[in-house]
Design a protein around this motif. Structure first.
Motif, PDB file in Angstrom:
ATOM      1  N   TYR A  55       0.639   9.388  -1.618  1.00 26.43           N
ATOM      2  CA  TYR A  55       0.207  10.409  -0.664  1.00 26.43           C
ATOM      3  C   TYR A  55      -0.039   9.871   0.744  1.00 26.43           C
ATOM      4  CZ  TYR A  55      -1.999  14.628   1.103  1.00 26.43           C
ATOM      5  OH  TYR A  55      -2.292  15.744   1.843  1.00 26.43           O
ATOM      6  N   ALA A  57       0.985  19.488   1.644  1.00 24.41           N
ATOM      7  CA  ALA A  57       0.992  20.080   0.307  1.00 24.41           C
ATOM      8  C   ALA A  57       2.158  19.615  -0.549  1.00 24.41           C
ATOM      9  CB  ALA A  57       1.033  21.608   0.426  1.00 24.41           C
ATOM     10  N   ALA A  81       1.789  17.391  -3.924  1.00 26.11           N
ATOM     11  CA  ALA A  81       1.217  18.110  -5.066  1.00 26.11           C
ATOM     12  C   ALA A  81       2.229  19.079  -5.663  1.00 26.11           C
ATOM     13  CB  ALA A  81      -0.041  18.871  -4.628  1.00 26.11           C
ATOM     14  N   ARG A 113       4.788  17.056  -7.650  1.00 26.83           N
ATOM     15  CA  ARG A 113       4.230  16.604  -8.933  1.00 26.83           C
ATOM     16  C   ARG A 113       4.230  17.735  -9.955  1.00 26.83           C
ATOM     17  NH1 ARG A 113       0.628  13.577  -5.713  1.00 26.83           N
ATOM     18  NH2 ARG A 113      -0.968  15.206  -5.849  1.00 26.83           N
ATOM     19  N   ALA A 114       3.835  18.922  -9.509  1.00 23.44           N
ATOM     20  CA  ALA A 114       3.829  20.072 -10.421  1.00 23.44           C
ATOM     21  C   ALA A 114       5.251  20.414 -10.855  1.00 23.44           C
ATOM     22  CB  ALA A 114       3.178  21.276  -9.737  1.00 23.44           C
TER      23      ALA A 114
END
Length: 318
Positions: free
Chosen positions: A60, A123, A126, A129-130
């Motif tokens: 990140y 954003a 994230a 990753r999802a």
């Protein structure tokens, strides 16, 4: 996508077309071509997202730091140039650099997409990753959250200034999940689907994005109905790039940020002068396009030279 640079180059040309083309023939085809050219920004968001989604792992802080150096520092530099050239107040410069002007004026702020895409980048890890964990099943959830946010802001707070960015979230998500779609789609269906997207996109943009711009169920919803055309254009350039190398587009695609910035600072002044001198709309448009591309490449080359010099100095003092 393998033809990232070519698509970005085409996107930059569309932005120039949208901002500087002066109608000559006033027919339906001409109107569609230059008034639908706003999809250039969407193409940039889409390609940026596809690049991010290819990363196996995103750390990140290094990712954000890299994006900050690549996007926000140049944004600040160009804002300072605009401050000097356009004689901004110091207050406007500060509000622009910190992103407050974008939140206040939306698409009317200087180089709005820079602070806008930085919000996307915050954003993106994230979301990626999802996507890797849950696949396409997570996409409807993200779209539902996006639509809920739009409704809350518009109907709860009567705030619509940044819908020019919010309604680019779906195309950014399309870029994130693009590879997942491709893996599930047999190659034989590619051309028929692209043809359908192109036809549907032309129809939807003609009906809801040109003369009439759709603002229901939320403001600036015409960006959403443009998605089929955006995907079709990206796919067509990708398909052509598999057959021939689109060298001019790829060349322009390497310095798109400079083009976006310089056209906002100098573009209208250059075109106004060319139109006054030549008295010809096509000459003025062609001229401002060429001048901005040359200026942008010069800035890009200077940036590369500075970065290379810094790298050499660091290696000397290690």
């Amino acid at each position: 996508m393998k033809s990232k640079r070519s698509i970005m180059g085409y996107a930059a040309l569309l932005v120039l077309l949208f901002h500087f083309y002066i109608p000559v023939f006033n027919n339906t085809a001409e109107t569609f071509i230059y008034r639908s050219a706003y999809i250039g920004v969407d193409l940039f968001f889409f390609v940026s997202a596809t690049s991010i989604s290819k990363k196996d792992r995103i750390d990140y802080l290094p990712f954000i730091a890299n994006r900050f150096k690549a996007v926000y520092i140049p944004f600040v530099i160009f804002a300072v140039i605009a401050f000097v050239y356009k004689k901004w107040s110091l207050k406007r410069l500060i509000l622009t650099v910190c992103g407050a002007d974008f939140l206040k004026n939306g698409g009317g702020s200087f180089l709005w997409f820079a602070p806008g895409i930085m919000l996307f980048y915050l954003a993106a890890p994230a979301v990626c990753r999802a996507g890797k964990k849950y696949g396409l099943k997570s996409l409807p959830v993200f779209l539902l959250l996006w639509f809920a946010l739009c409704c809350i802001l518009q109907y709860g707070f009567n705030y619509k200034k940044i819908f020019i960015l919010l309604n680019r979230i779906p195309i950014f998500l399309a870029g994130i999940f693009y590879e997942d779609f491709c893996r599930k789609l047999p190659e034989k269906y590619r051309i028929p689907i692209d043809a359908f997207l192109l036809a549907a996109g032309i129809f939807l943009v003609s009906k809801f994005g040109i003369t009439v711009r759709l603002n229901k169920p939320v403001s600036d919803f015409y960006y959403i109905v443009s998605i089929p055309l955006i995907l079709a254009v990206a796919e067509i350039i990708e398909f052509i790039s598999e057959k021939i190398k689109l060298v001019p587009l790829a060349f322009i695609g390497s310095f798109t940020f400079e083009i976006y910035a310089l056209q906002m600072i100098f573009g209208y002044d250059i075109e106004t002068w060319l139109l006054k001198v030549s008295g010809n709309k096509l000459i003025a448009f062609s001229g401002v396009t060429v001048v901005l591309i040359v200026m942008s490449y010069a800035f890009y080359s200077l940036k590369k030279l500075v970065l290379y010099s810094n790298k050499q100095l660091r290696s000397v003092f290690k």
